[in-house]
Design a protein around this motif. Sequence first.
Motif, short mmCIF file in Angstrom:
data_model
loop_
_atom_site.label_atom_id
_atom_site.label_comp_id
_atom_site.label_asym_id
_atom_site.label_seq_id
_atom_site.Cartn_x
_atom_site.Cartn_y
_atom_site.Cartn_z
N SER A 120 -0.35 -9.93 -3.21
CA SER A 120 0.23 -8.59 -3.23
C SER A 120 0.24 -8.02 -1.82
O SER A 120 -0.71 -8.19 -1.07
N ARG B 260 0.38 -4.86 -1.25
CA ARG B 260 -0.22 -3.52 -1.26
C ARG B 260 -1.54 -3.53 -2.01
O ARG B 260 -1.76 -4.32 -2.93
N GLN C 238 -4.20 -10.36 -0.19
CA GLN C 238 -3.21 -9.77 0.69
C GLN C 238 -3.17 -10.54 2.00
O GLN C 238 -4.20 -10.73 2.65
N LYS D 215 5.04 -4.89 6.06
CA LYS D 215 4.23 -5.84 5.29
C LYS D 215 5.05 -6.83 4.47
O LYS D 215 4.52 -7.84 4.01
#
Length: 238
Positions: A82, A84, A131, A139
């Motif tokens: 992910s 975030r 992450q 990102k």
Amino acid sequence: MKTNNITFILHKPQLSENIGACARALKNFNFTNLCVVNPKPIYPNDKILATSVGAKNIINKSKVFNELGPAVERIDYLIATSARFRNKNIKHISLVDLKKINFNKKVGFLFGSEASGLSNNEISYANYTLQIPTNPQFKSLNLSHSLIIIAQYVSSILKSKSFNYKKSKKVKSASRKEILAMANLCIQNLDSINFFKPKEKKPIMLENLRNIFYKMELSDKETRILSSVFASLGKNVD
């Protein structure tokens, strides 16, 4: 260390080129297990095979599922990628933390669709979220780029580290299939007593339940005990 315990799972991929590039990335680092869940394009197709270049064998032997649950039921540790941070009671790990993962177990890496990534519902199936460190101001990573970063890192871990985990013969970890069956039994009985109120909050309540069950790292014996408890509670309702 063999790589056949490790599976890379693409959830709702949208672009044929990305799927093919992911297969190519897997073969670059000697991984062979690819799962595709509810892909948007016809799977496989000529564009996927073309962009996979020399990795057509990975596409041809890949497994396709309509839903996420069946795709991960045989995975011991599921790691969801992910971009975030999730405000969830779930373990967040970094690339460096992958060195602590027992790759003698069946490990799965879950990747979301190019447009929206993974939802909280999909994250709830995972033991960890991962992450990839990037520019905080930008990102977003291409699907195949995210996969190849993780594939390379895991490959380097497997080559450089020997895992000597001591495992008691008396303790066997519950499989994801067993945990899913237990969770479904719990949910079924909770449904029968109209537990999920108000109805609009049911999805988030189910996410939280799955987070609890997967975070516990239950043994098969513990899973059987809890399943018996849930089954007994269901009988008492009748």
